[in-house]
Write a protein that holds these residues in place. Structure first.
Motif, PDB file in Angstrom:
ATOM      1  N   ASP A  32       0.703  -1.347  -0.026  1.00 25.46           N
ATOM      2  CA  ASP A  32       0.072  -0.044   0.007  1.00 25.46           C
ATOM      3  C   ASP A  32       0.798   1.189  -0.046  1.00 25.46           C
ATOM      4  N   ILE A  33       1.796   1.350   0.780  1.00 24.97           N
ATOM      5  CA  ILE A  33       2.807   2.499   0.747  1.00 24.97           C
ATOM      6  C   ILE A  33       4.352   2.101   0.486  1.00 24.97           C
ATOM      7  N   LEU A  34       4.669   2.689  -0.325  1.00 20.51           N
ATOM      8  CA  LEU A  34       6.234   2.435  -0.546  1.00 20.51           C
ATOM      9  C   LEU A  34       7.227   3.856  -0.045  1.00 20.51           C
ATOM     10  N   MET A  35       8.114   3.642   0.911  1.00 22.67           N
ATOM     11  CA  MET A  35       8.814   4.644   1.302  1.00 22.67           C
ATOM     12  C   MET A  35      10.358   4.695   1.089  1.00 22.67           C
ATOM     13  N   ILE A  36      10.842   5.573   0.327  1.00 25.51           N
ATOM     14  CA  ILE A  36      12.149   5.041   0.008  1.00 25.51           C
ATOM     15  C   ILE A  36      13.100   6.623   0.536  1.00 25.51           C
ATOM     16  N   ASP A  37      13.925   5.999   1.487  1.00 24.17           N
ATOM     17  CA  ASP A  37      14.682   6.961   2.050  1.00 24.17           C
ATOM     18  C   ASP A  37      16.149   7.679   1.419  1.00 24.17           C
ATOM     19  N   ASP A  38      16.343   8.859   1.439  1.00 24.08           N
ATOM     20  CA  ASP A  38      17.547   9.465   0.818  1.00 24.08           C
ATOM     21  C   ASP A  38      17.727   9.035  -0.600  1.00 24.08           C
ATOM     22  N   ILE A  39      16.822   9.531  -1.521  1.00 29.64           N
ATOM     23  CA  ILE A  39      17.036   9.130  -2.859  1.00 29.64           C
ATOM     24  C   ILE A  39      17.720   9.760  -3.711  1.00 29.64           C
ATOM     25  N   GLN A  40      18.539  10.974  -3.081  1.00 30.98           N
ATOM     26  CA  GLN A  40      19.891  11.407  -3.694  1.00 30.98           C
ATOM     27  C   GLN A  40      20.696  10.490  -3.863  1.00 30.98           C
ATOM     28  N   PHE A  41      20.907   9.507  -3.338  1.00 32.25           N
ATOM     29  CA  PHE A  41      21.930   8.385  -3.460  1.00 32.25           C
ATOM     30  C   PHE A  41      21.684   7.656  -4.874  1.00 32.25           C
ATOM     31  N   MET A  42      20.556   7.808  -5.487  1.00 29.45           N
ATOM     32  CA  MET A  42      20.057   7.266  -6.647  1.00 29.45           C
ATOM     33  C   MET A  42      20.543   7.695  -7.919  1.00 29.45           C
ATOM     34  N   ALA A  43      21.072   9.167  -7.730  1.00 33.25           N
ATOM     35  CA  ALA A  43      21.308   9.897  -9.040  1.00 33.25           C
ATOM     36  C   ALA A  43      22.470   9.266  -9.722  1.00 33.25           C
ATOM     37  N   GLY A  44      22.510   9.346 -10.983  1.00 32.23           N
ATOM     38  CA  GLY A  44      24.090   8.859 -11.485  1.00 32.23           C
ATOM     39  C   GLY A  44      23.621   7.622 -11.986  1.00 32.23           C
ATOM     40  N   LYS A  45      22.818   6.715 -11.655  1.00 26.49           N
ATOM     41  CA  LYS A  45      22.708   5.561 -12.070  1.00 26.49           C
ATOM     42  C   LYS A  45      21.584   5.475 -13.202  1.00 26.49           C
ATOM     43  N   GLU A  46      21.982   5.993 -14.367  1.00 20.96           N
ATOM     44  CA  GLU A  46      21.063   6.332 -15.260  1.00 20.96           C
ATOM     45  C   GLU A  46      20.291   5.063 -15.795  1.00 20.96           C
ATOM     46  N   GLY A  47      21.003   4.193 -16.114  1.00 23.11           N
ATOM     47  CA  GLY A  47      20.238   2.934 -16.838  1.00 23.11           C
ATOM     48  C   GLY A  47      19.082   2.422 -16.216  1.00 23.11           C
ATOM     49  N   THR A  48      19.201   2.258 -14.887  1.00 25.23           N
ATOM     50  CA  THR A  48      18.012   1.785 -14.224  1.00 25.23           C
ATOM     51  C   THR A  48      17.238   2.820 -13.760  1.00 25.23           C
ATOM     52  N   GLN A  49      17.479   4.296 -13.658  1.00 18.71           N
ATOM     53  CA  GLN A  49      16.882   5.101 -13.167  1.00 18.71           C
ATOM     54  C   GLN A  49      15.592   5.140 -13.990  1.00 18.71           C
ATOM     55  N   GLU A  50      15.789   5.177 -15.241  1.00 21.74           N
ATOM     56  CA  GLU A  50      14.400   5.232 -16.253  1.00 21.74           C
ATOM     57  C   GLU A  50      13.329   4.207 -15.689  1.00 21.74           C
ATOM     58  N   GLU A  51      13.680   2.753 -15.754  1.00 23.87           N
ATOM     59  CA  GLU A  51      12.989   1.919 -15.229  1.00 23.87           C
ATOM     60  C   GLU A  51      12.419   2.126 -14.106  1.00 23.87           C
ATOM     61  N   PHE A  52      13.320   2.489 -12.962  1.00 17.09           N
ATOM     62  CA  PHE A  52      12.743   2.605 -11.517  1.00 17.09           C
ATOM     63  C   PHE A  52      11.616   3.729 -11.425  1.00 17.09           C
ATOM     64  N   PHE A  53      11.822   4.929 -12.342  1.00 16.01           N
ATOM     65  CA  PHE A  53      10.833   5.832 -12.135  1.00 16.01           C
ATOM     66  C   PHE A  53       9.489   5.237 -12.853  1.00 16.01           C
ATOM     67  N   HIS A  54       9.873   4.528 -14.015  1.00 19.67           N
ATOM     68  CA  HIS A  54       8.368   4.077 -14.756  1.00 19.67           C
ATOM     69  C   HIS A  54       7.480   3.266 -13.478  1.00 19.67           C
ATOM     70  N   THR A  55       8.178   2.755 -12.681  1.00 23.87           N
ATOM     71  CA  THR A  55       7.891   1.479 -11.703  1.00 23.87           C
ATOM     72  C   THR A  55       7.067   2.626 -10.643  1.00 23.87           C
ATOM     73  N   LEU A  56       7.780   3.733 -10.094  1.00 24.71           N
ATOM     74  CA  LEU A  56       7.228   4.502  -9.222  1.00 24.71           C
ATOM     75  C   LEU A  56       5.958   5.334  -9.952  1.00 24.71           C
ATOM     76  N   ASN A  57       6.139   5.385 -11.143  1.00 21.34           N
ATOM     77  CA  ASN A  57       4.862   6.217 -11.928  1.00 21.34           C
ATOM     78  C   ASN A  57       3.746   5.001 -11.924  1.00 21.34           C
ATOM     79  N   GLU A  58       3.959   3.765 -12.102  1.00 23.37           N
ATOM     80  CA  GLU A  58       2.934   2.951 -12.195  1.00 23.37           C
ATOM     81  C   GLU A  58       2.474   2.680 -10.982  1.00 23.37           C
ATOM     82  N   LEU A  59       3.159   2.682  -9.688  1.00 19.80           N
ATOM     83  CA  LEU A  59       2.613   2.594  -8.395  1.00 19.80           C
ATOM     84  C   LEU A  59       1.534   3.744  -8.171  1.00 19.80           C
TER      85      LEU A  59
END
Ligand code: ADP
Ligand code: MG
Length: 449
Positions: free
Chosen positions: A212-239
């Motif tokens: 029901d709820i997804l909480m992700i802490d310190d998302i700044q550590f994700m910056a720079g990992k472009e390849g997976t970033q796109e896919e990851f944000f698609h997932t967030l979007n879907e949620l």
């Protein structure tokens, strides 16, 4: 190192104080099973069972453990945490793999720290928006569409993690059927990339949808990992589109995230962006009083005012200072007073007094370039003002702990992107232009003596 330094004896003394300090819950969950390994070059090495415990102790308790250890033996300079080097044999690896394929997603959620709940979060002007938004998410039976995603941002030690843990424990207590996952961005990326690599991503995403709820802490550590970033944000979007509540924390605003596509940044800012500002004196007093009440100890008002006056960077440091004072008095069995507080915090204060303010930097820059204070704070675009202004912004970013937003405010600018732009530009000029470089080097020598 003294010859009779006995690692085990020393550690058991330290443990007693840690127990007195944190209480049974935390002690049993995180500290009890740590093992002392060796003491060498002023460093006490401690072993934990696994990397997770290691990371947790590191980020939550290590500074206090170091402070406490110094009380037991002032020679201890540092505590190093290592992980038991368990080398599983092949069979064990296989079983682990098999389990992972069927793993319940809830195990990726970190456990909540019982110290972090809404009740002991002290609310004041700087954090009231973030607090109310977090509480609304926790209390609501359903996703709150205008607050999805809820984006919490603010500098280190200002309570982002505390609020996220509060959401999770509130829901665990009041609405246990709602499935909440709280995870650090780094850990989330680890699982996410693993699923991508193992071609499990579809089932990973399906399982994400079951929460029901997804909480992700310190998302700044994700910056720079472009390849997976796109896919990851698609997932967030879907949620989000599937009406799952997403809560994110970050040390900067969505628009300031570097190396993340504009489209994604703007998506992150669609919900509620709640920033936590630096603490005010009133809030610091409130926080100290609340911590003191929880610990059921007596601390003179004079000491409280002193701490609130001197330790201004963030709440984590404020708590650290208070803990240090309390641990000391617990150990020597004397009541806390202002003299002992001065003495105990001597090093810390010397360090913080050495800290440079933005105003100090502006003054030095104004003198160096022989311009007026009013000019550097103005909106003048003439180049003999713009360069000094940008140099001052750059130095403020490099030599103070202030955020882009704080710096913008000191320069009477509403928009902190001005500061970001200035820092970038001066970094580039520093390499290209020897006049700018010489000016900066001269200024640094004056500021950082
Ligand atoms: P962040 O995640 O923003 O870096 P944390 O949530 O880890 O900061 O907070 C650092 C420490 O300060 C924690 O121990 C937390 O409990 C405490 N803290 C921060 N803000 C508050 C507050 N408003 N009231 C009480 N404690 C606070
Ligand atoms: Mg945090």
């Amino acid at each position: 190192m003294t010859n009779n330094f006995n690692v085990h004896k020393t550690w058991s003394k330290i443990l007693k104080l840690i127990l007195a300090h944190y209480g049974k819950d935390i002690f049993n969950s995180w500290i009890k099973d740590l093992k002392p390994i060796e003491y060498k070059s002023k460093t006490l090495t401690i072993e934990s069972k696994n990397k997770f415990i290691n990371d947790w102790v590191n980020s939550h308790y290590l500074n206090t453990i170091i402070d406490i250890s110094k009380i037991i033996n002032p020679e201890i300079n540092f505590i190093k945490l290592t992980t038991a080097s368990s080398k599983p044999n092949k069979n064990e690896i296989k079983t682990i793999d098999k389990e992972e394929k069927t793993e319940d997603l809830s195990i990726i959620s970190c456990r909540v720290d019982p110290r972090f709940n809404f009740k002991n979060f002290v609310v004041g002007k700087p954090n009231e928006l973030a607090y109310s938004a977090a509480l609304a998410v926790a209390e609501s039976e359903n996703v709150i569409i205008p607050s999805n995603p809820l984006f919490l941002y603010g500098g280190v030690g200002l309570g982002k993690t505390h609020l996220m843990h509060s959401i999770k424990s509130y829901i665990n207590n009041n609405n246990p059927d709602r499935k909440v996952i709280y995870i650090s961005a780094e850990k989330f990326m680890y699982y996410f990339i693993k699923a991508l690599r193992n071609k499990n991503i579809i089932s990973f995403k399906e399982r994400l949808r079951s929460i029901d709820i997804l909480m992700i802490d310190d998302i700044q550590f994700m910056a720079g990992k472009e390849g997976t970033q796109e896919e990851f944000f698609h997932t967030l979007n879907e949620l989000i589109n599937n009406h799952k509540q997403v809560v994110i924390s970050c040390d900067r605003s969505p628009s300031d995230l570097e190396n993340i596509e504009d489209r994604i940044k703007s998506r992150l800012g669609w919900g509620l962006v709640a920033d936590i500002h630096s603490t005010t004196y009133e809030l610091r007093i409130g926080i100290l009083q609340s911590k003191i009440a929880q610990m059921k100890i007596v601390v003179p008002e004079e000491v409280i005012n002193f701490l609130a006056n001197k330790i201004t960077n963030n709440v984590r440091e404020l708590e650290g200072a208070l803990n240090k004072v309390i641990a000391h008095s617990t150990l020597i069995g004397h009541p806390i007073n202002i003299e002992s507080t001065h003495e105990i915090l001597k090093d810390l204060l010397r360090h913080s007094e050495r800290q440079i303010s933005i105003d100090f930097i502006i003054k030095k820059v104004v003198l160096h370039y022989k311009i007026k204070l009013a000019e550097i704070l103005s909106t003048s675009r003439s180049s003999n003002i713009v360069i000094p202004r940008q140099v001052a912004m750059y130095l403020a970013k490099e030599y103070t702990k202030h955020s882009f937003l704080d710096i913008a405010r000191a320069f009477k600018k509403k928009d902190h992107t001005t500061v970001i732009h200035a820092v970038k530009k001066i970094k580039a000029l520093y390499n290209k232009n020897s006049t700018v470089r010489n000016d900066i080097n001269l200024l640094i020598r004056q500021i950082d003596h």
